[in-house]
Motif scaffolding. Structure first.
Motif, PDB file in Angstrom:
ATOM      1  N   ALA A 215       0.815  -1.215   0.000  1.00  9.82           N
ATOM      2  CA  ALA A 215       0.000   0.000   0.000  1.00  9.82           C
ATOM      3  C   ALA A 215       0.850   1.267   0.000  1.00  9.82           C
ATOM      4  O   ALA A 215       0.567   2.211  -0.740  1.00  9.82           O
ATOM      5  CB  ALA A 215      -0.945  -0.001   1.194  1.00  9.82           C
ATOM      6  N   LYS A 216       1.873   1.291   0.831  1.00 11.42           N
ATOM      7  CA  LYS A 216       2.705   2.491   0.938  1.00 11.42           C
ATOM      8  C   LYS A 216       4.098   2.272   0.356  1.00 11.42           C
ATOM      9  O   LYS A 216       5.048   2.971   0.690  1.00 11.42           O
ATOM     10  CB  LYS A 216       2.808   2.937   2.403  1.00 11.42           C
ATOM     11  CG  LYS A 216       1.529   3.594   2.908  1.00 11.42           C
ATOM     12  CD  LYS A 216       1.742   4.290   4.253  1.00 11.42           C
ATOM     13  CE  LYS A 216       0.505   5.062   4.671  1.00 11.42           C
ATOM     14  NZ  LYS A 216       0.705   5.796   5.948  1.00 11.42           N
TER      15      LYS A 216
ATOM     16  N   ILE B 264       4.894   6.910  -7.438  1.00  8.04           N
ATOM     17  CA  ILE B 264       3.650   7.168  -6.721  1.00  8.04           C
ATOM     18  C   ILE B 264       3.160   5.861  -6.111  1.00  8.04           C
ATOM     19  O   ILE B 264       2.927   4.881  -6.829  1.00  8.04           O
ATOM     20  CB  ILE B 264       2.556   7.729  -7.662  1.00  8.04           C
ATOM     21  CG1 ILE B 264       3.068   8.961  -8.419  1.00  8.04           C
ATOM     22  CG2 ILE B 264       1.285   8.053  -6.875  1.00  8.04           C
ATOM     23  CD1 ILE B 264       3.374  10.153  -7.558  1.00  8.04           C
ATOM     24  N   THR B 265       3.019   5.818  -4.799  1.00  7.91           N
ATOM     25  CA  THR B 265       2.528   4.603  -4.145  1.00  7.91           C
ATOM     26  C   THR B 265       1.005   4.503  -4.304  1.00  7.91           C
ATOM     27  O   THR B 265       0.327   5.514  -4.538  1.00  7.91           O
ATOM     28  CB  THR B 265       2.863   4.604  -2.644  1.00  7.91           C
ATOM     29  OG1 THR B 265       2.111   5.650  -2.005  1.00  7.91           O
ATOM     30  CG2 THR B 265       4.354   4.827  -2.407  1.00  7.91           C
ATOM     31  N   PRO B 266       0.445   3.303  -4.160  1.00  7.45           N
ATOM     32  CA  PRO B 266      -1.021   3.184  -4.183  1.00  7.45           C
ATOM     33  C   PRO B 266      -1.693   4.082  -3.138  1.00  7.45           C
ATOM     34  O   PRO B 266      -2.737   4.685  -3.414  1.00  7.45           O
ATOM     35  CB  PRO B 266      -1.254   1.707  -3.889  1.00  7.45           C
ATOM     36  CG  PRO B 266      -0.021   1.038  -4.428  1.00  7.45           C
ATOM     37  CD  PRO B 266       1.099   1.981  -4.129  1.00  7.45           C
ATOM     38  N   TRP B 267      -1.108   4.170  -1.948  1.00  4.41           N
ATOM     39  CA  TRP B 267      -1.664   5.047  -0.905  1.00  4.41           C
ATOM     40  C   TRP B 267      -1.729   6.489  -1.398  1.00  4.41           C
ATOM     41  O   TRP B 267      -2.762   7.161  -1.235  1.00  4.41           O
ATOM     42  CB  TRP B 267      -0.826   4.940   0.363  1.00  4.41           C
ATOM     43  CG  TRP B 267      -1.129   5.998   1.387  1.00  4.41           C
ATOM     44  CD1 TRP B 267      -0.459   7.159   1.611  1.00  4.41           C
ATOM     45  CD2 TRP B 267      -2.211   5.987   2.329  1.00  4.41           C
ATOM     46  NE1 TRP B 267      -1.040   7.882   2.618  1.00  4.41           N
ATOM     47  CE2 TRP B 267      -2.119   7.180   3.075  1.00  4.41           C
ATOM     48  CE3 TRP B 267      -3.241   5.088   2.607  1.00  4.41           C
ATOM     49  CZ2 TRP B 267      -3.018   7.500   4.099  1.00  4.41           C
ATOM     50  CZ3 TRP B 267      -4.145   5.400   3.620  1.00  4.41           C
ATOM     51  CH2 TRP B 267      -4.034   6.592   4.356  1.00  4.41           C
ATOM     52  N   GLU B 268      -0.656   6.961  -2.008  1.00  2.00           N
ATOM     53  CA  GLU B 268      -0.634   8.337  -2.502  1.00  2.00           C
ATOM     54  C   GLU B 268      -1.653   8.555  -3.616  1.00  2.00           C
ATOM     55  O   GLU B 268      -2.340   9.582  -3.661  1.00  2.00           O
ATOM     56  CB  GLU B 268       0.769   8.696  -3.002  1.00  2.00           C
ATOM     57  CG  GLU B 268       1.796   8.816  -1.898  1.00  2.00           C
ATOM     58  CD  GLU B 268       3.224   8.859  -2.420  1.00  2.00           C
ATOM     59  OE1 GLU B 268       4.073   9.476  -1.753  1.00  2.00           O
ATOM     60  OE2 GLU B 268       3.490   8.272  -3.497  1.00  2.00           O
ATOM     61  N   GLY B 269      -1.749   7.574  -4.534  1.00  2.00           N
ATOM     62  CA  GLY B 269      -2.705   7.692  -5.622  1.00  2.00           C
ATOM     63  C   GLY B 269      -4.137   7.764  -5.110  1.00  2.00           C
ATOM     64  O   GLY B 269      -4.943   8.592  -5.567  1.00  2.00           O
ATOM     65  N   ILE B 270      -4.471   6.897  -4.139  1.00  2.00           N
ATOM     66  CA  ILE B 270      -5.816   6.871  -3.562  1.00  2.00           C
ATOM     67  C   ILE B 270      -6.081   8.165  -2.783  1.00  2.00           C
ATOM     68  O   ILE B 270      -7.156   8.760  -2.869  1.00  2.00           O
ATOM     69  CB  ILE B 270      -5.990   5.628  -2.676  1.00  2.00           C
ATOM     70  CG1 ILE B 270      -5.988   4.363  -3.556  1.00  2.00           C
ATOM     71  CG2 ILE B 270      -7.259   5.711  -1.844  1.00  2.00           C
ATOM     72  CD1 ILE B 270      -5.868   3.069  -2.782  1.00  2.00           C
TER      73      ILE B 270
ATOM     74  N   VAL C  54      -3.866  -4.047  -0.726  1.00  2.00           N
ATOM     75  CA  VAL C  54      -2.845  -3.970  -1.775  1.00  2.00           C
ATOM     76  C   VAL C  54      -1.751  -4.981  -1.450  1.00  2.00           C
ATOM     77  O   VAL C  54      -0.982  -4.805  -0.495  1.00  2.00           O
ATOM     78  CB  VAL C  54      -2.263  -2.550  -1.905  1.00  2.00           C
ATOM     79  CG1 VAL C  54      -1.450  -2.433  -3.196  1.00  2.00           C
ATOM     80  CG2 VAL C  54      -3.379  -1.503  -1.909  1.00  2.00           C
ATOM     81  N   VAL C  55      -1.701  -6.059  -2.237  1.00  2.00           N
ATOM     82  CA  VAL C  55      -0.837  -7.201  -1.924  1.00  2.00           C
ATOM     83  C   VAL C  55       0.000  -7.564  -3.152  1.00  2.00           C
ATOM     84  O   VAL C  55       0.004  -6.868  -4.152  1.00  2.00           O
ATOM     85  CB  VAL C  55      -1.684  -8.405  -1.465  1.00  2.00           C
ATOM     86  CG1 VAL C  55      -2.546  -8.037  -0.266  1.00  2.00           C
ATOM     87  CG2 VAL C  55      -2.576  -8.910  -2.596  1.00  2.00           C
TER      88      VAL C  55
END
Length: 844
Positions: free
Chosen positions: A347-348, A366-372, A580-581
Motif C-alpha cells: 500500500a505504501k 507514486i505509491t497506491p496510498w498516494e494515488g488513492i 494492496v498485496v
C-alpha cells in the motif's frame, strides 16, 4: 548536426586485422570500440526493457520507469505500444544511448521464471506483436532496438549452463515465433543471444541458430551481440556469427590470441570480416540517432512523459472480479462520512518494477496510498482514509532512502567515501553524495581521488531517523564487502566479523542479510550509520574483482499476528477495504527463479482475516506473473496491477475510482495452483538440463487441450461497461483471410474492448492445440455506439504448423474455424474458411 555514413566496404579493406578484432568486443560495460584513425566512433548501449538506465548503476541519472513487460502486453494496444517505444527512444537519446537493450521477448513458460515479468506473454503471437510495436516506436526515433534473449532464455536457474532440450516443433511454433514476428514486422537493428544452450549448444555459438535460421532462412541483416558475459568461446562463436562480445574489455577476443588463431588459419579472415561488417552496420544504423559525442545524460522531466506512462499503466490494469459492482469506488461520501481502509504490504510501497537489470533509479514513484489519497482530495476529503500494514513482504529489510534525512532535513542517505577504514586518524574524505536509496550497488563507483582501478575504499552511509512509534526495530545489511550498522554509536547489525554466503545483488556474489534489534522511542532523533568496506575486505571470496556494494535497511519488529490484528481492527471500522498485496523485485528478479507460486509471508492469512470482518473488500495484486490466490472466490473485487512504473499509484487509483474504465487483458493464464502448470514437472535445471516436455502445449494451449480449469484464463479482463461482439464476416483467398466484426457498447460507460481472433484446424493431421491466437484489435466505444474491427491475417500465418519431417512450415488444405471473442475462454462468434491446397514454406 548530420552524420557521415561509414563506407563499410572501404573500411574492411583499410582496417588492420588487430583493428578488426578490436571491433568485435565492447570497449567497456556500455560502449563499442572506436577506431579514431578511420573515424569509426564508439556507440553506447543501455538497459531498457522498461526504462533507460544510462551508463551508471551507482548515483545514476534518474529514469522514467514503464510498466513491466507482462503489463505492457496486457494493454493489447498496438498503437499505444508504439507510443511507449517512441518515448523509450527519446529517453535513450537523453542518456546518450544509441542502442536499447530490449525489448525482452522470451516466453512466460512458467509463473516461476525469475524474469517472467520482463517478457510479454505465454503466447508467441502476443509476444511477437508486443515486441514488434515497441521496436517500431524505438526505431521511429532512430534508436536501435536490441531484441533479447534469443532464444529459450525462459528460466534463471543455471542460466549460463542449462541445456534446453525441446522438439523442433516447439522450438519453431512457441519459442522462435516471437522473434520471427518481430524481425518480420519491425526489423530490430540488433539481437542479443541467450545465456543458455539449446539442444546441446550454447546459442552464442550455435551455427544452426545464428547462421542457418537467423541469417540464411530469415535473411536478418542486423547485428548479434552476446548477453553480458554470455560468450563461451572464440573460434566457435565467431564462426557461428556472434558479431559482438559484450561487455568489454574482451575475455575471448583478446588481440594476441585471436590474431594467432587467424595467422595459424584456425579462424579464416573472411569470418573476421563478416562479423566486422555487421558491427559496422550497427554503427551506421546507430549514427542515425545523431547523438553528440559529448552528450551529458539527463532525465526526461517533461509532463508528457508522465502522461504516456500513466496511459500505458491505466490500460495495463486488469479487472478480474467485480461482484455487486463494488467498483468503481466513490471519491465523495454519498451519506454522512464514509471510510475506506487501505491495507497491505504494497500500500505504501511503490512496486515499480521487477529486479535485476530491469530495475533502475526512477525519477519519482507514486505509491497506491498516494494515488488513492489524491483521488479522495479531488472529492473534497469527504471520504476518510485509514491505513494498516497488515503483513510483511520484505525478503530483506526495506530501503530507507525516503525515511532517513540529513542535517538539513533533506530526505536521503548521506554517503561519505574514504581512502581509509573507520577509526583511522584524519581519514581523507574522497567524495560525498546525498542518495535516494539505501540499496547501493557500487560496481561503477569512481573517484578522481582514488587511483584508477583501485577496488579498496570505505564509506559511511548515514542519516537521521525519528520513529513514529516506540517499538523494537530490526536493522540489517547484506553486502559484497563488509558492513556494520550503528545507531547512535551502538553496533546493532554486524556483517563484518560474521558473514554467510547469500544471494545479494543480481550477480549472486554477496552475503545473506545479518540483522540486529534495538528499542527506539517515538519522536526521538537517532543517528544511523552503515560503515562499509569494499570487496577487498570481503571475508568469503578473496578473488572477487567487483567493487561491491551494500543493501541496508530497517523496519519495525512486530509479530505477524499482531500486524494482522491491527489491520483487522481497522477493517472493522470502515465501509470498504482496499487490500494492496502481491510480490516485489525481491521476489521476482533476474538471477533466480521463484521457489513456488505463493505470495510470501502472511498475506493470505491477512486477506482471510479481513474478509471475516468486512465483506466489501477490493484486492489489488501487484506481480509480474501469476500468484496463488486461495481467497479469490471469497473477495468481491480483484484487480491485477502488475509492476506499474513511476505512475503505478495513480493508475491503480484511476481504475479503482472509475476515472479510467479498465481494459487490460491477462497476457497469461492464471492457474489455480503451480501443479496445474504444464511446465511443473520440467522446470529448472536438472543436472544441467531442462526438458520442455509440454512441447507446444504452453499456457492456454495446454489447459484447453486437457480441459483443466484455471483461476483466470488468457486474454481475460472485465470492464465497467458491457460489450457485444457480433456480425462476424470471414473472407479468404489464397493469400489472406479477412475478418470483420462489430463491437457495440451496451452499457452506460465509455470503454475499450479487445477483439481476439483464434484459429482452429477442423481435421488436423497432427496433434494441435484446440485453438491459437492469430490476431487482435482494440477499439474504444462510447455507450450505445458500434464500431467495426477489421483484421487481415496471411493464410500461411493463420494455418501453419511446423512439419518436422519436412523441416518446413506446412499449411494444410482443409477447413479452418475462425473463433472470435474477448478472451480465450469466451468465444462469442464463429466462422470458417477453407484452403485450396497444401503448401510448405520457410522464412519470415
Amino acid at each position: 548536426m548530420g552524420v557521415q555514413e561509414l563506407d563499410i566496404d572501404r573500411l574492411i579493406e583499410e582496417l588492420t586485422i588487430p583493428e578488426k578484432i578490436s571491433l568485435l568486443a565492447g570497449k567497456d560495460f556500455w560502449h563499442t570500440v572506436p577506431i579514431p584513425r578511420l573515424n569509426i566512433p564508439s556507440i553506447r548501449v543501455s538497459d531498457g526493457p522498461n526504462g533507460i538506465r544510462g551508463t551508471k548503476f551507482f548515483d545514476s541519472v534518474p529514469s522514467n520507469c514503464f510498466p513491466c513487460g507482462t503489463g505492457l502486453a496486457a494493454t493489447f494496444n498496438k498503437d499505444l505500444l508504439v507510443e511507449a517505444g517512441e518515448l523509450m527512444g527519446k529517453e535513450a537519446k537523453m542518456k546518450g544511448a544509441h542502442v536499447i537493450l530490449g525489448p525482452t521477448s522470451n516466453i512466460v513458460r512458467s509463473p516461476l521464471g525469475g524474469r517472467a515479468f520482463e517478457s510479454y506473454s505465454e503466447d508467441p503471437l502476443l509476444s511477437g506483436h508486443a515486441a514488434s510495436h515497441i521496436i517500431k516506436g524505438m526505431q521511429n526515433e532512430n534508436v536501435v532496438a536490441c531484441l533479447k534473449h534469443f532464444v529459450c532464455n525462459d528460466q534463471e536457474d543455471d542460466r549460463r549452463g542449462v541445456d534446453t532440450l525441446l522438439t523442433d516443433r516447439a522450438f519453431r511454433e512457441i519459442y522462435l515465433k516471437p522473434f520471427q514476428i518481430a524481425l518480420r514486422d519491425a526489423d530490430p537493428g540488433a539481437l542479443m543471444t541467450a545465456y543458455n544452450k539449446v539442444n546441446g549448444v550454447h546459442v552464442a555459438e550455435s551455427k544452426e541458430i545464428l547462421t542457418d535460421i537467423l541469417r540464411k532462412e530469415w535473411k536478418y541483416e542486423g547485428a548479434t551481440l552476446s548477453d553480458w558475459f554470455g560468450t563461451y568461446s572464440t573460434k566457435q562463436a565467431l564462426e557461428a556469427g556472434l558479431n559482438l562480445e559484450m561487455p568489454g574489455p574482451t575475455r575471448f577476443r583478446l588481440a594476441l590470441q585471436t590474431l594467432h588463431d587467424v595467422q595459424s588459419n584456425r579462424i579464416n579472415t573472411s569470418v573476421i570480416d563478416e562479423n566486422v561488417r555487421y558491427v559496422l552496420k550497427l554503427v551506421n544504423r546507430a549514427l542515425k540517432a545523431d547523438i553528440p559525442e559529448d552528450v551529458v545524460e539527463s532525465a526526461n522531466e517533461d509532463a508528457s512523459a508522465s502522461a504516456i506512462l500513466r496511459k500505458v499503466g491505466d490500460e495495463s490494469i486488469v479487472l478480474l472480479k467485480n461482484e455487486g459492482n463494488i467498483l468503481p469506488l466513490s471519491k465523495t461520501a454519498v451519506k454522512g462520512q464514509e471510510k475506506i481502509a487501505v491495507i497491505g504490504p504494497n500500500a505504501k510501497v511503490a512496486q515499480d518494477s521487477g529486479g535485476g537489470s530491469a530495475s533502475l533509479t526512477t525519477r519519482y514513484k507514486i505509491t497506491p496510498w498516494e494515488g488513492i489519497k489524491n483521488k479522495i482530495e479531488e472529492g473534497g476529503n469527504t471520504v476518510k482514509l485509514e491505513y494498516a500494514l497488515g503483513a510483511f513482504l520484505d525478503k530483506c529489510l526495506p530501503d530507507v532512502g525516503d525515511i532517513l534525512v540529513n542535517e538539513k532535513g533533506e530526505k536521503g542517505v548521506t554517503a561519505k567515501f574514504y581512502k581509509h577504514a573507520p577509526g583511522v586518524e584524519n581519514r581523507e574524505l574522497v567524495d560525498e553524495y546525498l542518495l535516494k536509496t539505501s540499496k547501493l550497488f557500487l560496481s561503477d563507483f569512481t573517484s578522481a581521488k582514488l587511483p584508477t582501478g583501485q577496488l579498496l575504499f570505505y564509506a559511511d552511509f548515514s542519516g537521521y531517523f525519528i520513529p513514529e512509534e516506540s517499538a523494537n526495530y530490526d536493522f540489517g545489511a547484506s553486502c559484497l564487502g563488509t558492513a556494520q550498522i550503528f545507531v547512535d554509536g551502538k553496533l546493532v547489525a554486524d556483517n563484518k566479523t560474521k558473514q554467510t554466503k547469500g544471494d545479494a545483488f543480481f550477480l549472486g556474489l554477496g552475503t545473506r542479510e545479518e540483522r540486529g534489534t534495538i528499542f527506539l522511542e517515538k519522536g526521538k532523533k537517532y543517528h544511523v550509520v552503515c560503515e562499509f568496506g569494499s570487496s577487498p575486505t570481503y571475508t568469503l571470496d578473496d578473488t572477487c574483482q567487483e567493487i561491491g556494494g551494500v543493501f541496508f535497511g530497517f523496519g519495525i519488529n512486530s509479530p505477524d499476528d499482531v500486524e494482522i490484528m491491527k489491520a483487522v481492527e481497522v477493517a472493522k471500522s470502515v465501509d470498504k477495504v482496499v487490500l494492496v498485496v502481491g510480490l516485489s523485485k525481491e521476489w521476482e528478479s533476474e538471477g533466480f527463479d521463484r521457489p513456488d507460486m505463493d505470495i510470501p509471508g502472511f498475506t493470505n492469512e491477512l486477506v482471510e482475516e479481513v474478509l471475516k470482518v468486512n465483506k466489501n473488500v477490493v484486492v489489488v495484486n501487484q506481480s509480474g506473473s501469476p500468484v496463488t490466490m486461495p481467497w479469490a472466490d471469497k473477495v468481491p473485487a480483484l484487480v491485477h496491477a502488475w509492476y506499474g512504473g513511476n505512475e503505478l499509484g495513480n493508475t491503480i487509483a484511476d481504475v479503482l475510482f472509475g476515472d479510467v474504465n479498465p481494459s487490460g487483458k491477462l497476457s497469461m493464464s492464471f492457474p489455480k495452483k503451480i501443479q496445474d502448470n504444464p511446465s511443473y514437472l520440467n522446470f529448472g535445471s536438472n543436472n544441467g538440463q531442462v526438458w520442455y516436455g509440454e512441447d507446444v502445449f504452453v499456457g492456454y494451449r495446454y489447459y484447453e487441450k486437457i480441459g483443466k480449469d484455471v483461476l483466470f484464463p488468457f486474454g481475460f479482463g472485465l470492464s465497467y461497461t458491457t460489450f457485444e461482439i457480433k456480425d462476424l464476416v470471414v473472407k479468404a483467398d489464397d493469400q489472406n483471410v479477412a475478418i470483420s466484426v462489430n463491437v457495440t457498447n451496451t452499457g452506460k460507460v465509455a470503454g475499450s474492448e479487445t477483439v481476439q481472433v483464434y484459429i482452429q484446424e477442423v481435421k488436423p493431421s497432427i496433434n494441435r492445440p484446440v485453438k491459437e491466437l492469430k490476431d487482435f484489435g482494440k477499439v474504444f466505444v462510447k455507450p450505445g455506439e458500434t464500431k467495426a474491427v477489421n483484421l487481415t491475417i496471411s493464410i500461411k500465418e493463420a494455418t501453419s504448423f511446423w512439419n518436422g519431417y519436412h523441416s518446413k512450415w506446412e499449411s494444410s488444405k482443409g477447413k479452418y474455424n475462425v473463433l472470435v471473442g474477448n478472451s480465450s475462454d469466451n468465444i462469442t462468434n464463429e466462422g470458417s474458411f477453407e484452403t485450396s491446397k497444401t503448401f510448405y514454406w520457410l522464412g519470415l
